[in-house]
Design a protein around this motif. Structure first.
Motif, PDB file in Angstrom:
ATOM      1  N   GLU A  64       8.674  -9.944   0.012  1.00  0.00           N
ATOM      2  CA  GLU A  64       8.341  -8.679  -0.649  1.00  0.00           C
ATOM      3  C   GLU A  64       7.118  -8.060   0.005  1.00  0.00           C
ATOM      4  OE1 GLU A  64      10.126  -7.277  -2.865  1.00  0.00           O
ATOM      5  OE2 GLU A  64      11.350  -8.869  -3.729  1.00  0.00           O
ATOM      6  N   THR A  65       7.011  -6.736  -0.109  1.00  0.00           N
ATOM      7  CA  THR A  65       5.896  -6.001   0.480  1.00  0.00           C
ATOM      8  C   THR A  65       5.209  -5.148  -0.584  1.00  0.00           C
ATOM      9  OG1 THR A  65       7.070  -5.893   2.581  1.00  0.00           O
ATOM     10  CG2 THR A  65       5.273  -4.341   2.277  1.00  0.00           C
ATOM     11  N   VAL A  66       3.884  -5.079  -0.499  1.00  0.00           N
ATOM     12  CA  VAL A  66       3.115  -4.191  -1.376  1.00  0.00           C
ATOM     13  C   VAL A  66       2.188  -3.349  -0.501  1.00  0.00           C
ATOM     14  CG1 VAL A  66       3.171  -5.663  -3.419  1.00  0.00           C
ATOM     15  CG2 VAL A  66       1.328  -5.940  -1.757  1.00  0.00           C
ATOM     16  N   THR A  67       1.861  -2.171  -1.000  1.00  0.00           N
ATOM     17  CA  THR A  67       0.916  -1.290  -0.322  1.00  0.00           C
ATOM     18  C   THR A  67      -0.302  -1.136  -1.216  1.00  0.00           C
ATOM     19  OG1 THR A  67       2.735  -0.111   0.744  1.00  0.00           O
ATOM     20  CG2 THR A  67       0.591   1.001   0.681  1.00  0.00           C
ATOM     21  N   VAL A  68      -1.467  -1.397  -0.648  1.00  0.00           N
ATOM     22  CA  VAL A  68      -2.713  -1.362  -1.411  1.00  0.00           C
ATOM     23  C   VAL A  68      -3.623  -0.291  -0.821  1.00  0.00           C
ATOM     24  CG1 VAL A  68      -4.776  -2.665  -2.084  1.00  0.00           C
ATOM     25  CG2 VAL A  68      -2.547  -3.814  -1.957  1.00  0.00           C
ATOM     26  N   THR A  69      -4.199   0.529  -1.675  1.00  0.00           N
ATOM     27  CA  THR A  69      -5.178   1.529  -1.276  1.00  0.00           C
ATOM     28  C   THR A  69      -6.461   1.253  -2.047  1.00  0.00           C
ATOM     29  OG1 THR A  69      -3.467   3.176  -0.848  1.00  0.00           O
ATOM     30  CG2 THR A  69      -5.705   4.001  -1.181  1.00  0.00           C
ATOM     31  N   LEU A  70      -7.541   1.031  -1.307  1.00  0.00           N
ATOM     32  CA  LEU A  70      -8.848   0.787  -1.921  1.00  0.00           C
ATOM     33  C   LEU A  70      -9.804   1.890  -1.513  1.00  0.00           C
ATOM     34  CD1 LEU A  70      -9.526  -3.023  -1.271  1.00  0.00           C
ATOM     35  CD2 LEU A  70      -8.587  -1.965  -3.321  1.00  0.00           C
ATOM     36  N   THR A  71     -10.590   2.335  -2.458  1.00  0.00           N
ATOM     37  CA  THR A  71     -11.698   3.240  -2.162  1.00  0.00           C
ATOM     38  C   THR A  71     -12.975   2.426  -2.266  1.00  0.00           C
ATOM     39  OG1 THR A  71     -10.482   5.139  -3.020  1.00  0.00           O
ATOM     40  CG2 THR A  71     -12.879   5.369  -2.831  1.00  0.00           C
ATOM     41  N   GLU A  81      -5.301   1.520  -5.872  1.00  0.00           N
ATOM     42  CA  GLU A  81      -3.932   1.939  -6.154  1.00  0.00           C
ATOM     43  C   GLU A  81      -3.024   0.959  -5.418  1.00  0.00           C
ATOM     44  OE1 GLU A  81      -3.140   6.065  -5.338  1.00  0.00           O
ATOM     45  OE2 GLU A  81      -5.115   6.639  -6.087  1.00  0.00           O
ATOM     46  N   MET A  82      -1.907   0.684  -6.046  1.00  0.00           N
ATOM     47  CA  MET A  82      -0.998  -0.281  -5.440  1.00  0.00           C
ATOM     48  C   MET A  82       0.431   0.116  -5.772  1.00  0.00           C
ATOM     49  SD  MET A  82      -1.184  -4.365  -5.952  1.00  0.00           S
ATOM     50  CE  MET A  82       0.125  -5.422  -5.414  1.00  0.00           C
ATOM     51  N   THR A  83       1.270   0.009  -4.777  1.00  0.00           N
ATOM     52  CA  THR A  83       2.693   0.251  -4.997  1.00  0.00           C
ATOM     53  C   THR A  83       3.470  -0.917  -4.414  1.00  0.00           C
ATOM     54  OG1 THR A  83       2.890   1.487  -2.929  1.00  0.00           O
ATOM     55  CG2 THR A  83       2.485   2.774  -4.930  1.00  0.00           C
ATOM     56  N   GLY A  84       4.644  -1.096  -4.922  1.00  0.00           N
ATOM     57  CA  GLY A  84       5.504  -2.153  -4.425  1.00  0.00           C
ATOM     58  C   GLY A  84       6.873  -1.607  -4.101  1.00  0.00           C
ATOM     59  N   ASP A  85       7.647  -2.406  -3.448  1.00  0.00           N
ATOM     60  CA  ASP A  85       9.034  -2.049  -3.131  1.00  0.00           C
ATOM     61  C   ASP A  85       9.882  -3.282  -3.423  1.00  0.00           C
ATOM     62  OD1 ASP A  85      11.284  -0.747  -2.233  1.00  0.00           O
ATOM     63  OD2 ASP A  85      10.902  -1.231  -0.123  1.00  0.00           O
ATOM     64  N   VAL A 133      -5.902  -6.626   1.468  1.00  0.00           N
ATOM     65  CA  VAL A 133      -7.363  -6.476   1.367  1.00  0.00           C
ATOM     66  C   VAL A 133      -8.031  -6.923   2.667  1.00  0.00           C
ATOM     67  CG1 VAL A 133      -9.448  -7.352   0.213  1.00  0.00           C
ATOM     68  CG2 VAL A 133      -7.481  -6.600  -1.146  1.00  0.00           C
ATOM     69  N   GLU A 134      -7.564  -7.995   3.267  1.00  0.00           N
ATOM     70  CA  GLU A 134      -8.145  -8.449   4.539  1.00  0.00           C
ATOM     71  C   GLU A 134      -7.963  -7.390   5.625  1.00  0.00           C
ATOM     72  OE1 GLU A 134     -10.136 -11.085   5.079  1.00  0.00           O
ATOM     73  OE2 GLU A 134      -9.992 -11.297   2.906  1.00  0.00           O
ATOM     74  N   LYS A 135      -6.810  -6.755   5.653  1.00  0.00           N
ATOM     75  CA  LYS A 135      -6.577  -5.685   6.636  1.00  0.00           C
ATOM     76  C   LYS A 135      -7.498  -4.501   6.361  1.00  0.00           C
ATOM     77  CE  LYS A 135      -1.724  -6.898   7.371  1.00  0.00           C
ATOM     78  NZ  LYS A 135      -0.327  -6.481   7.135  1.00  0.00           N
ATOM     79  N   ILE A 136      -7.698  -4.187   5.096  1.00  0.00           N
ATOM     80  CA  ILE A 136      -8.587  -3.071   4.735  1.00  0.00           C
ATOM     81  C   ILE A 136     -10.022  -3.388   5.144  1.00  0.00           C
ATOM     82  CG2 ILE A 136      -9.635  -1.921   2.727  1.00  0.00           C
ATOM     83  CD1 ILE A 136      -6.767  -1.932   1.494  1.00  0.00           C
ATOM     84  N   LYS A 137     -10.442  -4.611   4.963  1.00  0.00           N
ATOM     85  CA  LYS A 137     -11.794  -4.994   5.364  1.00  0.00           C
ATOM     86  C   LYS A 137     -11.968  -4.818   6.879  1.00  0.00           C
ATOM     87  CE  LYS A 137     -13.176  -8.924   3.478  1.00  0.00           C
ATOM     88  NZ  LYS A 137     -13.127 -10.253   2.829  1.00  0.00           N
ATOM     89  N   GLU A 138     -10.946  -5.127   7.641  1.00  0.00           N
ATOM     90  CA  GLU A 138     -11.019  -4.930   9.089  1.00  0.00           C
ATOM     91  C   GLU A 138     -11.119  -3.439   9.433  1.00  0.00           C
ATOM     92  OE1 GLU A 138      -8.241  -8.820  10.067  1.00  0.00           O
ATOM     93  OE2 GLU A 138      -7.694  -6.891  10.941  1.00  0.00           O
ATOM     94  N   GLN A 139     -10.353  -2.622   8.704  1.00  0.00           N
ATOM     95  CA  GLN A 139     -10.388  -1.178   8.944  1.00  0.00           C
ATOM     96  C   GLN A 139     -11.760  -0.597   8.616  1.00  0.00           C
ATOM     97  OE1 GLN A 139      -7.362   0.864   6.651  1.00  0.00           O
ATOM     98  NE2 GLN A 139      -5.792  -0.615   7.223  1.00  0.00           N
ATOM     99  N   ALA A 140     -12.350  -1.076   7.534  1.00  0.00           N
ATOM    100  CA  ALA A 140     -13.594  -0.493   7.024  1.00  0.00           C
ATOM    101  C   ALA A 140     -14.846  -1.074   7.667  1.00  0.00           C
ATOM    102  CB  ALA A 140     -13.658  -0.692   5.514  1.00  0.00           C
ATOM    103  N   ALA A 141     -14.712  -2.170   8.398  1.00  0.00           N
ATOM    104  CA  ALA A 141     -15.885  -2.803   9.000  1.00  0.00           C
ATOM    105  C   ALA A 141     -16.573  -1.837   9.950  1.00  0.00           C
ATOM    106  CB  ALA A 141     -15.471  -4.075   9.736  1.00  0.00           C
TER     107      ALA A 141
END
Length: 142
Positions: A64-71, A81-85, A133-141
């Motif tokens: 399964e896959t989820v999409t997470v958006t963090l501000t 925000e989080m969505t799933g499929d 979240v780990e991917k977001i941390k890499e993006q935001a670093a």
């Protein structure tokens, strides 16, 4: 005279100890605000903004896959925000429960402290969330 010398020695030792403690206390007080500022800047090592990433996890039936958006603001999650499929009916129920409860678990917390195990009875979805979240941390670093 011997008692007088002993009293004087004891008084001097007490005074030296008090001065030593006062000196330690003053130094700690003086450094505390500087440390707090440095910690805040260090923990904020992420650029403010809104980031989105996907995470996936294995269920007994499928992946399964989820999409997470963090501000983030100063390294702290201010919105999620989080969505799933969901591919399986059982997954739809668990993802829904997870999505409904995730904001209460993560908003207001430093992004570096996010490690969700279970939300509203859903434990598998947390793997996908944590991966995103780990991917977001890499993006935001910074």
């Amino acid at each position: 005279m011997t008692h007088s010398a002993a009293r004087t020695g004891t008084a001097l030792a007490g005074l030296a100890g008090a001065l030593l403690l006062a000196g330690c206390s003053g130094a700690a007080d003086a450094e505390a605000p500087a440390d707090s500022g440095a910690d805040t800047a260090g923990s904020a090592g992420y650029a403010d903004g809104t980031y989105t990433a996907e995470g996936s996890y294995q269920t007994p039936e499928t992946v399964e896959t989820v999409t997470v958006t963090l501000t983030l603001k100063d390294g702290v999650v201010t919105d999620v925000e989080m969505t799933g499929d969901p591919q399986a009916p059982e997954t739809e129920r668990f993802q829904g429960q997870f999505i409904d409860g995730i904001a209460a678990e993560v908003e207001g917390r430093p992004v570096d402290e996010l490690q969700v195990d279970r939300v509203a009875g859903s434990s598998l979805t947390s793997s996908g969330f944590n991966q995103a979240v780990e991917k977001i941390k890499e993006q935001a670093a910074e």
